[in-house]
Design an enzyme around this catalytic site. Structure first.
Site, PDB file in Angstrom:
ATOM      1  CG  HIS A  59      -1.849  -1.146   1.258  1.00 23.80           C
ATOM      2  ND1 HIS A  59      -3.101  -1.092   0.679  1.00 23.80           N
ATOM      3  CD2 HIS A  59      -1.713  -2.410   1.734  1.00 23.80           C
ATOM      4  CE1 HIS A  59      -3.700  -2.261   0.822  1.00 23.80           C
ATOM      5  NE2 HIS A  59      -2.883  -3.080   1.453  1.00 23.80           N
ATOM      6  CE  LYS A  86      -6.573  -7.461  -2.134  1.00 23.79           C
ATOM      7  NZ  LYS A  86      -5.896  -6.492  -1.308  1.00 23.79           N
ATOM      8  CG  HIS A 102      -3.296 -10.231   3.243  1.00 23.54           C
ATOM      9  ND1 HIS A 102      -4.487 -10.861   3.431  1.00 23.54           N
ATOM     10  CD2 HIS A 102      -3.598  -9.009   2.740  1.00 23.54           C
ATOM     11  CE1 HIS A 102      -5.467 -10.074   3.052  1.00 23.54           C
ATOM     12  NE2 HIS A 102      -4.951  -8.941   2.617  1.00 23.54           N
ATOM     13  CG  ASP A 147      -1.395  -6.052   3.761  1.00 22.63           C
ATOM     14  OD1 ASP A 147      -1.704  -5.103   3.012  1.00 22.63           O
ATOM     15  OD2 ASP A 147      -2.197  -6.587   4.538  1.00 22.63           O
TER      16      ASP A 147
HETATM   17  O1  DOR Z   1      -4.401  -4.117   7.776  1.00 19.11           O
HETATM   18  C1  DOR Z   1      -4.687  -3.811   6.636  1.00 19.11           C
HETATM   19  N1  DOR Z   1      -4.447  -2.562   6.150  1.00 19.11           N
HETATM   20  N2  DOR Z   1      -5.246  -4.723   5.838  1.00 19.11           N
HETATM   21  C2  DOR Z   1      -5.711  -4.413   4.631  1.00 19.11           C
HETATM   22  O2  DOR Z   1      -6.249  -5.291   3.984  1.00 19.11           O
HETATM   23  C3  DOR Z   1      -5.649  -3.028   4.123  1.00 19.11           C
HETATM   24  C4  DOR Z   1      -4.591  -2.279   4.767  1.00 19.11           C
HETATM   25  C5  DOR Z   1      -4.671  -0.775   4.536  1.00 19.11           C
HETATM   26  O3  DOR Z   1      -4.925  -0.379   3.402  1.00 19.11           O
HETATM   27  O4  DOR Z   1      -4.455  -0.040   5.501  1.00 19.11           O
HETATM   28 ZN    ZN Z   2      -3.331  -5.046   1.748  1.00 21.71          ZN
END
Ligand code: DOR
Ligand code: ZN
Length: 333
Positions: free
Chosen positions: A15, A95, A166, A238
């Site tokens: 991200h 996704k 994940h 992730d």
């Molecule tokens: O913990 C997470 N944060 N899991 C996710 O699937 C998305 C991510 C986020 O975008 O902050």
């Molecule tokens: Zn993610």
């Protein structure tokens, strides 16, 4: 001095956000990784080719270097054949988020059956489907409850490449082994921590993510698969940055920030398991084969030399801030 050299590490789930956060975190990944799969959960989501091309440009501008490749994804919605054909050369996959399951996923899928026409087109066109596989059930059971959906998709779309993103449970690994068209990513934190580290003592918001960390036996199974270079498993950190005030508050956002420390932590884990020779496959070779990508050349050298994780990177607090870990990155060429 023990040293370790990695060629073109890849992060197959990342991200990067946008604006100031993007500018702050993208260079940290581009420093040690040769490429990363960029998640599309922006506000609004990246769900058109136009927005995707804009976002890719923003990312390249933020990294400011040519030895890092952002592999772009679209946010799953119903797409027409024309849209998918036009997008295909520009994406590594699409996704799919179940609606409301995590950060910025409100526009996700609420009925998987309704997604099938688009999924069928993806199968036909050879576009991989990446899935956040959680139900909206009890938090510890969400991934397990989703496994039947993975199984049904794997059976109904045998030529579709499905990435279980994940994964956090031994059960997910077992399913991965049953279907040729299933592949998976796993984060650094899920190889190292359990729910006890998050909430068993003093609550650590910087270890809180979705899916939540699970049981010791799950961690053991995942770590065993990673250190034995399971051929269908790749690193996907992730890494999910949130500003400090969104983590250290009531209503803590989900996401663990590991991008700048991922390789150092993995070197420690693989060394403990006498498996340093397997790290190259886990952080790059498997992904190159599974996704058919050829990343830019980048040689990352790590040394067994203590590294104290910074208290923060800008406004983002990493996993294990302030801890000293045994491996450092000492050069990148
Ligand atoms: O913990 C997470 N944060 N899991 C996710 O699937 C998305 C991510 C986020 O975008 O902050
Ligand atoms: Zn993610």
């Amino acid at each position: 001095m023990t040293t370790l050299t990695l060629q073109s590490p890849l992060d197959m789930h990342l991200h990067l956000r946008q604006d100031a956060m993007l500018k702050a975190v993208a260079p940290l990944t581009a420093e040690t990784f040769a490429g990363a799969v960029i998640m599309p959960n922006l506000v609004p989501p990246v769900d058109s080719l136009e927005r995707l091309q804009w976002y890719k440009k923003e990312i390249l501008a933020a990294t400011g270097r040519d030895d890092f490749e952002p592999y772009m994804t679209l946010f799953f919605r119903s797409y027409t054949r024309e849209e998918l054909e036009a997008a295909k050369p520009h994406i590594i996959g699409i996704k799919l988020y179940p609606a409301g399951i995590t950060t910025n996923s409100e526009g996700g899928v609420s009925q998987i059956d309704q997604a099938e026409p688009t999924i069928r087109l993806m199968e036909e066109l050879g576009i991989p489907l990446m899935i956040h596989g959680e139900s909206n059930g009890f938090v510890m059971d969400r991934e397990t409850e989703f496994l039947s959906i993975y199984q049904r998709l794997a059976e109904r779309f045998p030529r579709l490449k499905i990435i279980m993103e994940h994964i956090t449970t031994a059960g997910a690994l077992a399913l991965l082994n049953q279907f040729e068209n299933l592949h998976a990513t796993v984060t650094v934190q899920h190889l190292i921590i359990t729910l006890d580290d998050v909430a068993g003592g003093m609550l650590d918001p910087h270890l809180f993510c979705k899916p939540i960390a699970k049981r010791p036996e799950d961690r053991t199974a995942l770590a065993h698969a990673a250190v034995s270079a399971h051929p269908k498993l790749s690193l996907g950190t992730d890494s999910a940055p949130h500003p400090q005030h969104k983590k250290e508050c009531c209503g803590c956002a989900a996401g663990v920030f590991t991008a700048p420390i991922a390789l150092q932590l993995l070197a420690g884990l693989f060394e403990e398991n006498d498996a340093l020779d397997k790290l190259q496959a886990f952080v790059s070779d498997n992904a190159q084969r599974i996704y058919g990508v050829k990343p830019p050349a980048k040689t990352v050298t790590l040394e067994k030399k203590p590294f104290t994780i910074p208290a923060s990177y800008g406004d983002v607090v990493p996993m294990w801030a302030g801890r000293t870990i045994p491996w450092s990155v000492t050069s990148v060429e």
